[in-house]
Write an enzyme that holds these catalytic residues in place. Sequence first.
Site, PDB file in Angstrom:
ATOM      1  CG  ASP A   8      -1.734  -1.190   1.472  1.00 30.63           C
ATOM      2  OD1 ASP A   8      -1.237  -2.299   1.174  1.00 30.63           O
ATOM      3  OD2 ASP A   8      -2.861  -1.059   1.976  1.00 30.63           O
ATOM      4  CD  GLU A  39      -6.240   0.185   0.956  1.00 33.46           C
ATOM      5  OE1 GLU A  39      -7.413  -0.016   0.661  1.00 33.46           O
ATOM      6  OE2 GLU A  39      -5.771  -0.043   2.088  1.00 33.46           O
ATOM      7  CG  ASN A  40      -4.049   3.456   2.052  1.00 33.87           C
ATOM      8  OD1 ASN A  40      -3.529   2.337   2.034  1.00 33.87           O
ATOM      9  ND2 ASN A  40      -5.236   3.675   2.580  1.00 33.87           N
ATOM     10  CG  HIS A  68      -8.733   3.218   2.232  1.00 31.48           C
ATOM     11  ND1 HIS A  68      -9.496   4.125   2.936  1.00 31.48           N
ATOM     12  CD2 HIS A  68      -8.034   2.514   3.149  1.00 31.48           C
ATOM     13  CE1 HIS A  68      -9.248   3.984   4.236  1.00 31.48           C
ATOM     14  NE2 HIS A  68      -8.369   3.006   4.393  1.00 31.48           N
ATOM     15  CG  HIS A 153      -6.639  -4.876   0.833  1.00 32.55           C
ATOM     16  ND1 HIS A 153      -5.449  -4.198   0.729  1.00 32.55           N
ATOM     17  CD2 HIS A 153      -7.457  -4.087   1.562  1.00 32.55           C
ATOM     18  CE1 HIS A 153      -5.553  -3.045   1.360  1.00 32.55           C
ATOM     19  NE2 HIS A 153      -6.762  -2.952   1.874  1.00 32.55           N
ATOM     20  CG  HIS A 178      -6.237  -3.895   5.260  1.00 31.49           C
ATOM     21  ND1 HIS A 178      -6.918  -2.734   4.955  1.00 31.49           N
ATOM     22  CD2 HIS A 178      -6.684  -4.260   6.490  1.00 31.49           C
ATOM     23  CE1 HIS A 178      -7.763  -2.431   5.956  1.00 31.49           C
ATOM     24  NE2 HIS A 178      -7.622  -3.324   6.896  1.00 31.49           N
TER      25      HIS A 178
HETATM   26 FE   LIG Z   1      -3.964   0.354   2.941  1.00 27.51          FE
HETATM   27 FE   LIG Z   2      -6.964  -1.427   3.265  1.00 30.73          FE
END
Ligand SMILES: [Fe+2]
Ligand SMILES: [Fe+2]
Length: 272
Positions: A8, A39-40, A68, A153, A178
């Site tokens: 991530d 995702e972030n 996310h 995830h 995650h």
């Molecule tokens: Fe994440």
């Molecule tokens: Fe996540």
Amino acid sequence: LRILFLGDIVGRAGREAVLKHLPGLKARLKPDAVIINCENAAHGFGITESITQELIGAGADCLTSGNHIWDQRETLGHIAREPRLLRPINYPKGTPGHGKAMIETLAGKLLVINAMGRLYMPEALDDPFAAINRELETAPLGEGADAILIDFHAEATSEKQAMGHFCDGRASLVVGTHTHVPTADHMILPGGTAYLSDAGMCGDFDSVIGMKKADPIRRFTHKIPTARLEPAEGEGTLCGVFVVTGERGRARYVAPVRLGGKLEAYLPSVDL
Ligand SMILES: [Fe+2]
Ligand SMILES: [Fe+2]
């Protein structure tokens, strides 16, 4: 195939760690494909179209995600235009975007599948085991694809380990994302699937899972909601895993990758 997977990306610190270290890693490890969980990437929450293109421009062949993925409203539109940006495959039928991608590399075809766990997750999607099983039966390793990478995830290490063994011999790599913290359990399972419970994040580790420390601490100590968390801005660490596949797409080498920032550096052997 030689596959580099990065965990991530959290905010600018994570993006900058990737942009800074990826060229050197590519020169050293010579990956046929680079997959990154994004995702972030957009200030800690989701991904924009411009960051998607920035990461693809930086050398990502495919971007995976997780819970996310919809944090930026625009993603509902641009995900349909970018088949290299994945969302978990076990979202309900009709959800925009795709949960898998077949990547053509010079060394062969790599199937990337992104799924989300259900234990201790903010929302429980459809059964990830059934969803992945369908894909592995549709494109068996060594027949439908030369290599298969699964980004699972999920929060719970039990669910991740179960997924690893469930896919053993049927995927080249099952890697967790995650939790944003890298685990030390990289190994090749008995059937030939490389496994790692969590790749860890690309982000600033002087933080609470990538976010500035004060607000998360206040949430835990006072139980009062704070403003939206902000990503930490110190030098980021790049975290990931490197896999080399051999006969019929089974893994023959797996090692963690860590570079920059707070964590001790770890680089895979290059004599492969
Ligand atoms: Fe994440
Ligand atoms: Fe996540």
